[in-house]
Motif scaffolding. Structure first.
Motif, PDB file in Angstrom:
ATOM      1  N   HIS A 202       0.867  -1.066  -0.006  1.00 39.31           N
ATOM      2  CA  HIS A 202       0.027   0.039   0.019  1.00 39.31           C
ATOM      3  C   HIS A 202       0.980   1.054  -0.042  1.00 39.31           C
ATOM      4  O   HIS A 202       1.862   1.368   0.555  1.00 39.31           O
ATOM      5  CB  HIS A 202      -0.942  -0.023   1.377  1.00 39.31           C
ATOM      6  CG  HIS A 202      -2.065   0.931   1.037  1.00 39.31           C
ATOM      7  ND1 HIS A 202      -1.854   2.130   1.234  1.00 39.31           N
ATOM      8  CD2 HIS A 202      -3.453   0.756   0.768  1.00 39.31           C
ATOM      9  CE1 HIS A 202      -3.123   2.739   1.324  1.00 39.31           C
ATOM     10  NE2 HIS A 202      -4.003   1.722   1.053  1.00 39.31           N
ATOM     11  N   ASP A 203       0.573   2.195  -0.591  1.00 37.74           N
ATOM     12  CA  ASP A 203       1.259   3.548  -1.078  1.00 37.74           C
ATOM     13  C   ASP A 203       1.475   4.164   0.456  1.00 37.74           C
ATOM     14  O   ASP A 203       2.627   4.715   0.785  1.00 37.74           O
ATOM     15  CB  ASP A 203       0.588   4.414  -1.922  1.00 37.74           C
ATOM     16  CG  ASP A 203       0.972   4.034  -3.240  1.00 37.74           C
ATOM     17  OD1 ASP A 203       1.640   3.345  -3.603  1.00 37.74           O
ATOM     18  OD2 ASP A 203      -0.027   4.678  -4.141  1.00 37.74           O
ATOM     19  N   ALA A 204       0.441   4.467   1.393  1.00 37.69           N
ATOM     20  CA  ALA A 204       0.575   4.959   2.647  1.00 37.69           C
ATOM     21  C   ALA A 204       1.383   4.048   3.620  1.00 37.69           C
ATOM     22  O   ALA A 204       2.328   4.908   4.242  1.00 37.69           O
ATOM     23  CB  ALA A 204      -0.832   4.923   3.092  1.00 37.69           C
ATOM     24  N   VAL A 205       1.565   3.109   3.343  1.00 34.32           N
ATOM     25  CA  VAL A 205       2.612   2.141   4.145  1.00 34.32           C
ATOM     26  C   VAL A 205       4.153   2.476   3.786  1.00 34.32           C
ATOM     27  O   VAL A 205       5.033   2.658   4.594  1.00 34.32           O
ATOM     28  CB  VAL A 205       2.356   0.694   4.417  1.00 34.32           C
ATOM     29  CG1 VAL A 205       3.291  -0.233   4.885  1.00 34.32           C
ATOM     30  CG2 VAL A 205       0.899   0.496   4.854  1.00 34.32           C
ATOM     31  N   LYS A 206       4.361   2.400   2.415  1.00 38.66           N
ATOM     32  CA  LYS A 206       5.325   2.524   1.822  1.00 38.66           C
ATOM     33  C   LYS A 206       6.172   4.011   2.196  1.00 38.66           C
ATOM     34  O   LYS A 206       7.210   3.885   2.485  1.00 38.66           O
ATOM     35  CB  LYS A 206       5.494   2.331   0.382  1.00 38.66           C
ATOM     36  CG  LYS A 206       5.165   1.043  -0.100  1.00 38.66           C
ATOM     37  CD  LYS A 206       6.222   0.120   0.141  1.00 38.66           C
ATOM     38  CE  LYS A 206       6.157  -1.325  -0.491  1.00 38.66           C
ATOM     39  NZ  LYS A 206       7.277  -2.159  -0.281  1.00 38.66           N
ATOM     40  N   LYS A 207       5.086   4.988   2.144  1.00 41.39           N
ATOM     41  CA  LYS A 207       5.670   6.363   2.446  1.00 41.39           C
ATOM     42  C   LYS A 207       5.781   6.643   4.016  1.00 41.39           C
ATOM     43  O   LYS A 207       6.812   7.195   4.307  1.00 41.39           O
ATOM     44  CB  LYS A 207       4.656   7.303   2.209  1.00 41.39           C
ATOM     45  CG  LYS A 207       4.383   7.451   0.647  1.00 41.39           C
ATOM     46  CD  LYS A 207       3.236   8.298   0.123  1.00 41.39           C
ATOM     47  CE  LYS A 207       2.827   8.301  -1.503  1.00 41.39           C
ATOM     48  NZ  LYS A 207       1.951   9.237  -1.663  1.00 41.39           N
ATOM     49  N   HIS A 208       5.185   5.589   4.823  1.00 44.25           N
ATOM     50  CA  HIS A 208       5.347   6.098   6.343  1.00 44.25           C
ATOM     51  C   HIS A 208       6.508   5.455   7.066  1.00 44.25           C
ATOM     52  O   HIS A 208       7.096   6.186   7.595  1.00 44.25           O
ATOM     53  CB  HIS A 208       4.159   5.417   6.937  1.00 44.25           C
ATOM     54  CG  HIS A 208       3.918   5.626   8.547  1.00 44.25           C
ATOM     55  ND1 HIS A 208       3.663   6.981   8.905  1.00 44.25           N
ATOM     56  CD2 HIS A 208       4.492   4.557   9.455  1.00 44.25           C
ATOM     57  CE1 HIS A 208       3.855   6.822  10.392  1.00 44.25           C
ATOM     58  NE2 HIS A 208       4.152   5.593  10.574  1.00 44.25           N
ATOM     59  N   PHE A 209       6.961   4.234   6.227  1.00 41.23           N
ATOM     60  CA  PHE A 209       8.424   3.711   6.816  1.00 41.23           C
ATOM     61  C   PHE A 209       9.423   3.852   6.006  1.00 41.23           C
ATOM     62  O   PHE A 209       9.580   4.049   4.950  1.00 41.23           O
ATOM     63  CB  PHE A 209       8.107   2.065   7.010  1.00 41.23           C
ATOM     64  CG  PHE A 209       6.977   1.870   8.013  1.00 41.23           C
ATOM     65  CD1 PHE A 209       6.977   1.573   9.337  1.00 41.23           C
ATOM     66  CD2 PHE A 209       5.661   1.599   7.438  1.00 41.23           C
ATOM     67  CE1 PHE A 209       5.994   1.505  10.040  1.00 41.23           C
ATOM     68  CE2 PHE A 209       4.601   1.216   8.350  1.00 41.23           C
ATOM     69  CZ  PHE A 209       4.638   1.083   9.527  1.00 41.23           C
ATOM     70  N   ASN A 210      10.578   3.925   6.865  1.00 46.51           N
ATOM     71  CA  ASN A 210      11.990   4.146   6.103  1.00 46.51           C
ATOM     72  C   ASN A 210      12.359   2.903   5.454  1.00 46.51           C
ATOM     73  O   ASN A 210      12.972   2.751   4.259  1.00 46.51           O
ATOM     74  CB  ASN A 210      13.131   4.452   7.115  1.00 46.51           C
ATOM     75  CG  ASN A 210      12.700   5.626   7.852  1.00 46.51           C
ATOM     76  OD1 ASN A 210      12.791   5.756   8.935  1.00 46.51           O
ATOM     77  ND2 ASN A 210      12.382   6.919   7.401  1.00 46.51           N
ATOM     78  N   CYS A 211      12.241   1.625   5.960  1.00 46.82           N
ATOM     79  CA  CYS A 211      12.636   0.502   5.091  1.00 46.82           C
ATOM     80  C   CYS A 211      11.543  -0.727   5.529  1.00 46.82           C
ATOM     81  O   CYS A 211      10.904  -0.611   6.732  1.00 46.82           O
ATOM     82  CB  CYS A 211      14.081   0.064   5.633  1.00 46.82           C
ATOM     83  SG  CYS A 211      14.195  -0.009   7.508  1.00 46.82           S
ATOM     84  N   CYS A 212      11.219  -1.741   4.719  1.00 48.24           N
ATOM     85  CA  CYS A 212      10.415  -2.527   4.727  1.00 48.24           C
ATOM     86  C   CYS A 212      10.856  -4.167   4.289  1.00 48.24           C
ATOM     87  O   CYS A 212      11.800  -4.072   3.475  1.00 48.24           O
ATOM     88  CB  CYS A 212       9.016  -2.347   3.998  1.00 48.24           C
ATOM     89  SG  CYS A 212       8.095  -0.721   4.164  1.00 48.24           S
TER      90      CYS A 212
END
Length: 505
Positions: A202-212
């Motif tokens: 999800h775009d919101a998740v990708k933007k919120h975290f520095n690394c996944c």
């Protein structure tokens, strides 16, 4: 039916042998031709026997044919090997004659055994039992001629998950500053991994975290491999040190970052305990998402964070999913004359997404006839119990509906470890090398194998993991419940001997 696949392979090899190695065969040509013709007749009966294996006589006869076909294949392969030795100068004229003599003796044994099997077919009334079945075969042939694209039916993954996605995205990006462990809990086949992937991407998740990072755990796991997988996701360089050094390096890397890690398909609290200390809590809103069937694992991971319990699909969601899987072209829906049967079939799935998509995949390859849908409805025998994911009767029904060459392709997946990301390119090489795919018109074997991949995807027997930027499928995986089925069927069919360690790591 694996027996039909093996017989087909042997017939093809015998034909090649007669065409290309006639000089070496000489006096045994007649025997080889007899075996080829007898197996060709048996193959015709095997097509009908596929739907009659609930009869013990037919099942035993099919097993006998399969075993003798395996023996014939081994004999042919050994003889071809010796011919190659002769061509390379490794066999002298005496050994060459001896090899041909041995082939003659072995072929004579095969002849006698085939003759005995043929007599049993008549003596025990098997011939009368095996009638019909040509319609579904011709239908499969015509369907295989169609080139398919996966984008039309991948939209089905979102059905029933919209509210879950919104809830989880909010819980990941809002709320406590402490490191939280959120668990998606539910029985097998509910779509936990599918939901986790939608959230992860999800775009919101990708933007919120520095690394996944994403890791699969499964029932059999290795802590060092799990740590290395996380480090590869975070692109942390490593020289493959020991487990303690990996933990320290990963911990230090995450100390200064807001991270998000998905730990998919975790079965044991010990697995979480081995990883937990690696994830620092620096009060910056980092999150970990677990998927598990066991609610106790969710509580152990974070007692303060309520699990997200995935629910069965509602009746309307199940019907929508069914329609989009069976009639996957845009704006298609179930015709009125089939709707009554379709709704009865959907009701038998009890809202379990995996059951719906697998039975829908089966029907998507059937003609739209009342008689065909009635057969499927009558064949669904599983009894749903809340919390019980034993849907093997539905999965087995889809497997039995496969054309024989696709059964071989499907069973070959047992060679890969659980949750393994399978390279489609490599899988195609393996299928071609094993002789599971055969020439079709002007197409290459690789093109035919690509269609086999697409067919298994549309039937929901394998899942797409990665696609290239132009839309071709790069990797796939098999759901663990379907993998359990493939293991069971592979053992039953004597298809593949699997040691304790997987073939591919």
């Amino acid at each position: 039916m694996i027996a039909e696949a093996v017989v087909s392979s042997v017939i093809e090899k015998l034909g090649d042998l007669l065409i290309h190695e006639g000089f070496f065969l000489r006096e045994v040509c007649g025997e080889v031709e007899w075996v080829q013709k007898e197996l060709t007749w048996m193959q015709a009966f095997l097509k009908d026997a596929e739907t009659k294996q609930n009869d013990a006589r037919v099942k035993k006869w099919v097993e006998d044919v399969r075993d003798i076909a395996y023996k014939a294949e081994d004999i042919i392969d050994e003889f071809i090997f010796k011919i190659e030795q002769k061509r390379r100068g490794f066999l002298g004229p005496i050994k060459k004659t001896f090899a041909r003599h041995q082939l003659g003796k072995e072929i004579e044994k095969i002849k006698n055994q085939l003759d005995e099997i043929s007599k049993r077919r008549s003596n025990y009334g098997i011939k009368d039992l095996c009638q019909g079945g040509e319609g579904s075969s011709s239908m499969s042939e015509s369907l295989r001629e169609q080139r398919r694209t996966s984008h039309l039916y991948e939209q089905t993954e979102l059905i029933g998950f919209q509210e879950d996605i919104r809830t989880l995205v909010a819980r990941l990006s809002e709320g406590d500053r402490r490191r939280c462990v959120i668990s998606i809990v539910g029985m097998g086949g509910l779509g936990k991994t599918t939901l986790a992937k939608k959230v992860y991407n999800h775009d919101a998740v990708k933007k919120h975290f520095n690394c996944c990072a994403w890791i699969y755990v499964s029932q059999e796991y290795n802590v060092k491999d799990l740590l290395l997988s996380i480090m590869r996701c975070f692109m942390i360089p490593t020289e493959d040190p020991n487990v303690d050094q990996l933990r320290v390096k990963l911990f230090e890397h995450l100390m200064v970052r807001r991270y998000f890690v998905v730990v998919d398909d975790i079965w044991k609290t010990e697995a979480w305990d081995a990883l937990a200390a690696t994830f620092p809590d620096t009060n910056n809103g980092s999150r970990i998402l677990l998927t598990t069937r066991n609610k106790d694992i969710a509580t152990d991971a974070d007692a303060r964070c309520r699990p997200h319990e995935l629910q069965l699909l509602r009746e309307d969601e199940s019907w929508e999913l069914f329609n989009k899987k069976v009639f996957f072209q845009e704006d298609s829906h179930c015709p009125q004359y089939l709707e009554g049967l379709g709704r009865q079939i959907v009701a038998k799935c009890h809202g379990l997404p995996l059951a719906v998509v697998v039975i829908s995949g089966l029907l998507s390859r059937k003609p739209g006839l009342l008689s065909e849908w009635e057969k499927v409805l009558k064949s669904i025998s599983w009894q749903f119990v809340e919390g019980d994911a034993n849907i093997s009767p539905i999965l087995a029904l889809s497997y039995e509906d496969l054309p024989y060459h696709l059964k071989s392709c499907f069973l070959y997946l047992v060679a890969f470890p659980e949750n393994y990301e399978i390279s489609v390119e490599e899988l195609i090489w393996f299928w071609v090398a094993e002789g599971f795919v055969h020439a079709r018109g002007a197409e290459t074997l690789e093109e035919v194998a690509e269609d086999c991949v697409q067919e298994l995807i549309q039937r929901s027997l394998i899942q797409v993991v990665k696609k290239s930027f132009i839309g071709t499928i790069k990797s796939c995986r098999i759901h663990d419940l379907l993998r359990d089925l493939s293991i069971s069927k592979a053992k039953e069919e004597n298809f593949l001997h699997r040691d304790t360690d997987p073939l591919f790591m």
